[in-house]
Structure formats: structure tokens, C-alpha cells
Design a protein around this motif. Sequence first.
Motif, PDB file in Angstrom:
ATOM      1  N   PRO A   1      23.625 -36.240 -66.015  1.00  0.00           N
ATOM      2  CA  PRO A   1      23.266 -37.615 -65.636  1.00  0.00           C
ATOM      3  C   PRO A   1      24.156 -38.217 -64.555  1.00  0.00           C
ATOM      4  CG  PRO A   1      24.443 -37.618 -67.716  1.00  0.00           C
ATOM      5  CD  PRO A   1      24.166 -36.169 -67.383  1.00  0.00           C
TER       6      PRO A   1
ATOM      7  N   VAL B   1      23.497 -39.369 -78.737  1.00  0.00           N
ATOM      8  CA  VAL B   1      23.529 -39.011 -77.318  1.00  0.00           C
ATOM      9  C   VAL B   1      23.931 -37.546 -77.187  1.00  0.00           C
ATOM     10  CG1 VAL B   1      24.512 -39.461 -75.044  1.00  0.00           C
ATOM     11  CG2 VAL B   1      24.202 -41.355 -76.649  1.00  0.00           C
TER      12      VAL B   1
ATOM     13  N   SER C   1      14.741 -38.912 -72.413  1.00  0.00           N
ATOM     14  CA  SER C   1      15.394 -37.775 -71.772  1.00  0.00           C
ATOM     15  C   SER C   1      15.407 -37.911 -70.254  1.00  0.00           C
ATOM     16  CB  SER C   1      14.680 -36.470 -72.149  1.00  0.00           C
ATOM     17  OG  SER C   1      13.349 -36.463 -71.666  1.00  0.00           O
TER      18      SER C   1
ATOM     19  N   LEU D   1      24.479 -34.940 -74.005  1.00  0.00           N
ATOM     20  CA  LEU D   1      24.493 -34.870 -72.540  1.00  0.00           C
ATOM     21  C   LEU D   1      25.190 -33.610 -72.065  1.00  0.00           C
ATOM     22  CD1 LEU D   1      27.510 -35.669 -71.224  1.00  0.00           C
ATOM     23  CD2 LEU D   1      26.866 -37.921 -72.058  1.00  0.00           C
ATOM     24  N   SER D   2      24.724 -33.100 -70.942  1.00  0.00           N
ATOM     25  CA  SER D   2      25.391 -31.975 -70.290  1.00  0.00           C
ATOM     26  C   SER D   2      26.026 -32.469 -69.006  1.00  0.00           C
ATOM     27  CB  SER D   2      24.393 -30.857 -69.984  1.00  0.00           C
ATOM     28  OG  SER D   2      23.585 -31.195 -68.880  1.00  0.00           O
ATOM     29  N   SER D   3      27.112 -31.825 -68.617  1.00  0.00           N
ATOM     30  CA  SER D   3      27.791 -32.205 -67.379  1.00  0.00           C
ATOM     31  C   SER D   3      28.766 -31.113 -66.981  1.00  0.00           C
ATOM     32  CB  SER D   3      28.531 -33.528 -67.548  1.00  0.00           C
ATOM     33  OG  SER D   3      29.211 -33.879 -66.351  1.00  0.00           O
TER      34      SER D   3
ATOM     35  N   LEU E   1      20.409 -36.159 -71.967  1.00  0.00           N
ATOM     36  CA  LEU E   1      20.665 -36.362 -70.539  1.00  0.00           C
ATOM     37  C   LEU E   1      21.296 -35.110 -69.936  1.00  0.00           C
ATOM     38  CD1 LEU E   1      22.293 -39.915 -70.885  1.00  0.00           C
ATOM     39  CD2 LEU E   1      19.865 -39.369 -70.537  1.00  0.00           C
ATOM     40  N   ASP E   2      20.601 -34.507 -68.973  1.00  0.00           N
ATOM     41  CA  ASP E   2      21.084 -33.297 -68.318  1.00  0.00           C
ATOM     42  C   ASP E   2      21.700 -33.677 -66.976  1.00  0.00           C
ATOM     43  OD1 ASP E   2      21.579 -30.663 -67.744  1.00  0.00           O
ATOM     44  OD2 ASP E   2      19.512 -30.153 -67.257  1.00  0.00           O
TER      45      ASP E   2
ATOM     46  N   VAL F   1      26.052 -45.055 -72.419  1.00  0.00           N
ATOM     47  CA  VAL F   1      26.027 -44.028 -73.466  1.00  0.00           C
ATOM     48  C   VAL F   1      26.970 -44.372 -74.607  1.00  0.00           C
ATOM     49  CG1 VAL F   1      25.261 -42.219 -71.883  1.00  0.00           C
ATOM     50  CG2 VAL F   1      27.699 -42.518 -72.298  1.00  0.00           C
TER      51      VAL F   1
END
Length: 237
Positions: free
Chosen positions: A154, A180, A77, A182-184, A151-152, A170
Motif C-alpha cells: 500500500p 489488517v 482489499s 498488509l504486505s510491504s 493491502l498489498d 491502518v
Amino acid sequence: MLSIEKLGKRRGSRVILADVDLRAEPGKVTAFLGPNGAGKSSTLRILLGLDRPTSGTALVHGRAYRSLRDPLRTVGSMLDGPGAHPSRTARAHLAWIARSNGIPRRRVAEVLEQVGLAAHGRGRVGGFSLGMGRRLGLAAALLGEPEALVLDEPVNGLDAEGVRRLRGLVRAHAADGGTVLLSSHLMGEVAAVADDVVVISGGRVVAAGPLSDVTRGHASLEDAYFALTGYERAEGA
């Protein structure tokens, strides 16, 4: 598989999360989107055992994170930057993480190469730029060759080469059967890498499914996101 079901979180009378459901499946990149304060970070922190829910479950391959043995071998993470003391070198930081989880020392050099920090392994973290810090955080996430990545934001602070490298990492992880999540806030980048999308607003999931389903009827993921989170209504108020 990362599985969150009926997740609720309250702080006093304030509702942070309400019946949040989320699934991130092997072989896919799942994007977790929402405005600031929507509950993304709270959800991820609960998933990673850093906070406790008021109700519901958050599981990594069917188990609570706190019950995992050598957790970095199961889920890697990146939440709030590199998490390293400024006086430590990148190599030393990764080396102690490796020792704590029974990870071979050779992985330190390998992940520094993967994220583009091979030439900076002996550099002290306090001298790193924001983007270099994000690369170091990603290196730590990859260290245990985990089945899942969480992944916050990333991409935050990365230059164009770093963004392209992250995108390749990824997508390769998912192609190898990994999971995977992830936030974005960068909708164009999300649209380039995501298979599935979950959108949260006000602590509730307002849309979830394949990228093509979530964007159906909209010109882009950005347009769909604004419509789903009420941005257009707020702007017109």
C-alpha cells in the motif's frame, strides 16, 4: 479473522505455495513479508477468491471469500493499483463500486477525504500519479467500512504525507477492532505499524509471530528479514 491453513498451490510441476499457515487477528496489524516471487501475491489472491488453491483453506471470518454476500462490507482489499478505467473520474469509479455492494453513496465523499483525494474527486484516473492511484485503491478498500483490510504494497508510490496518513488509517482500523493484513518491502514502515509478522520465502512460511519475537536476536526487522530469507547466504555465495 483471516485464516489460512495448509495452503498449497502448484502450476504444473512448479510449487508456488507449500503448507502456508497465516492468521491475521482482529485488533492487530499483521505484516506479510517476503522477497519477490516468494508467494505473497499468490496467497493474497487465493484469500480474495481471485485464484484457487491446490490444497488447504483460506477463509475470511470462517467463510470463503466467494461465499460472502456484499464482500466489500466484510473485507476491503487493494492489490494492483486503483483498478479504474483511465477515462473515469475518481468519484464515478467509487460510486459504481458502492452501488454494486449496496454501500451508501455518502461513503464516496467520506473515503476520498480519508485518503487525501477530496480535491481530486472529479479528476480522471488516467491523469493520476502512481501515489494518487494507490490512494484511490485504498479509498475503494475502505468504502464498505469493512471489518478486515488486505493491502498489498500500500505504501508504493506514496509521498511522505501519504505514508503518514496510511499509517494512521491502518493503526486506527486495528484500534477499532478491525483486522489488517498488509504486505510491504519497506521494513522500517512495517516495524512502525505491525503487531505481528509473517515471513514467507520460497513459498513456505519461515517465521511467524509477534514483531518482538520475530526480531529477537537481531538489530532490526530488516536484519531479521534478511537472515530468515537467506539473503545473507546468497550475498556471500
